[in-house]
Design an enzyme around this catalytic site. Structure first.
Site, PDB file in Angstrom:
ATOM      1  N   CYS A  44      17.539  61.981  21.553  1.00 44.46           N
ATOM      2  CA  CYS A  44      17.915  62.126  20.138  1.00 44.46           C
ATOM      3  C   CYS A  44      17.435  60.963  19.269  1.00 44.46           C
ATOM      4  O   CYS A  44      17.071  61.172  18.108  1.00 44.46           O
ATOM      5  CB  CYS A  44      19.415  62.358  20.024  1.00 44.46           C
ATOM      6  SG  CYS A  44      19.848  63.999  20.672  1.00 44.46           S
ATOM      7  N   LYS A  59      24.875  68.612  14.767  1.00 46.41           N
ATOM      8  CA  LYS A  59      23.629  69.289  15.138  1.00 46.41           C
ATOM      9  C   LYS A  59      23.787  69.961  16.487  1.00 46.41           C
ATOM     10  O   LYS A  59      24.613  69.563  17.295  1.00 46.41           O
ATOM     11  CB  LYS A  59      22.478  68.277  15.155  1.00 46.41           C
ATOM     12  CG  LYS A  59      22.719  67.139  16.120  1.00 46.41           C
ATOM     13  CD  LYS A  59      21.617  66.103  16.036  1.00 46.41           C
ATOM     14  CE  LYS A  59      21.827  64.987  17.019  1.00 46.41           C
ATOM     15  NZ  LYS A  59      21.862  65.423  18.428  1.00 46.41           N
ATOM     16  N   ASP A  65      24.697  59.934  17.927  1.00 44.87           N
ATOM     17  CA  ASP A  65      25.388  60.528  19.094  1.00 44.87           C
ATOM     18  C   ASP A  65      26.152  59.535  19.974  1.00 44.87           C
ATOM     19  O   ASP A  65      26.089  59.623  21.213  1.00 44.87           O
ATOM     20  CB  ASP A  65      24.376  61.307  19.959  1.00 44.87           C
ATOM     21  CG  ASP A  65      23.785  62.510  19.237  1.00 44.87           C
ATOM     22  OD1 ASP A  65      24.107  62.724  18.055  1.00 44.87           O
ATOM     23  OD2 ASP A  65      22.973  63.233  19.855  1.00 44.87           O
TER      24      ASP A  65
HETATM   25  C1  VGL Z   1      21.104  64.375  23.673  1.00 47.68           C
HETATM   26  C2  VGL Z   1      20.469  65.670  25.454  1.00 47.68           C
HETATM   27  C3  VGL Z   1      21.200  66.725  24.975  1.00 47.68           C
HETATM   28  C4  VGL Z   1      21.043  63.051  22.993  1.00 47.68           C
HETATM   29  C5  VGL Z   1      21.837  65.434  23.180  1.00 47.68           C
HETATM   30  O1  VGL Z   1      21.971  62.727  22.227  1.00 47.68           O
HETATM   31  O2  VGL Z   1      20.051  62.315  23.221  1.00 47.68           O
HETATM   32  N1  VGL Z   1      20.426  64.502  24.809  1.00 47.68           N
HETATM   33  N2  VGL Z   1      21.886  66.591  23.836  1.00 47.68           N
END
Ligand code: VGL
Ligand code: ZN
Length: 206
Positions: A159, A114, A16
């Site tokens: 994540c 995702k 991410d």
């Molecule tokens: C994430 C919160 C919501 C992350 C993704 O990448 O850690 N955190 N969506």
């Protein structure tokens, strides 16, 4: 003793590293950009590189804006359990969902998207937050003969944490390179993440 030198059956999992989690983003992780040079240096050393991309439809159930009278960072109970609510982020096709422009990720072979089901959030690269719906990543890694994952990216306490825990659950060795991660750190969640990962046999390396 596991060798920390990189082997052919290792995978670098870059989690991410997207605009919305970086400085100008809607869910900015403190100091996120600091990890970019390190990840860019690591990626060419791995024969297998996988990226994850948080990828939500507008109106996703993890967005506080989808719940009247709820604020970001509050938690609610969804059918699969507790869910933290977030500002709108990583909406499919938006600039915020793009990878950070300075991430050098051309060598990556797979992008796992995702969180694309409206009703289920997905922190982990392996399982959605219902801990049942899979992303298919285990099968891909097994078929490529991968035994160990090196996890880097954002956010350490969400994540990265759940990806590393699920990697162990799926029978892989897992290393989290802490210097190449940053956390959101809500009420001690960075330290909780380190403890949970350590307890699950994840190696936290610097
Ligand atoms: C994430 C919160 C919501 C992350 C993704 O990448 O850690 N955190 N969506
Ligand atoms: Zn998300």
């Amino acid at each position: 003793m596991t060798s920390m030198s990189i082997q052919d059956n290792d995978c670098l999992l870059i989690i991410d590293v997207q605009n919305d989690f970086c400085s100008a983003g809607s869910l900015a992780v403190p100091d996120a950009e600091a990890i970019l040079p390190l990840i860019n240096e690591l990626a060419p050393q791995f024969s297998t590189v996988v990226l994850t991309q948080d990828w939500h439809p507008a109106g996703h159930s993890s967005f506080a804006s989808s719940h009247p009278d709820k604020q970001a960072f509050e938690t609610i109970t969804l059918p699969y359990g507790e869910q933290t609510l977030w500002p709108d982020h990583c909406i499919q096709g938006s600039r915020g969902a793009d990878f950070h422009p300075d991430l050098q990720c051309n060598s990556a072979q797979l992008i796992i998207r995702k969180g694309f089901r409206s009703a289920i959030d997905s922190y982990s690269a392996f399982y959605e937050n219902d801990h049942t719906t899979t992303t298919g990543l285990t099968g891909y890694l097994r078929q490529r003969g991968i035994q160990r994952l090196f996890c880097v990216g954002l956010a350490l306490d969400y994540c990265v944490r759940y990806s590393a825990l699920d990697a162990r659950r799926e029978g892989f060795d897992a290393v989290v390179l802490e210097q190449a991660c940053r956390g959101i750190d809500i009420e001690g969640s960075n330290e909780a993440a380190r403890a949970a990962m350590r307890d699950a046999g994840v190696i936290i390396a610097s």
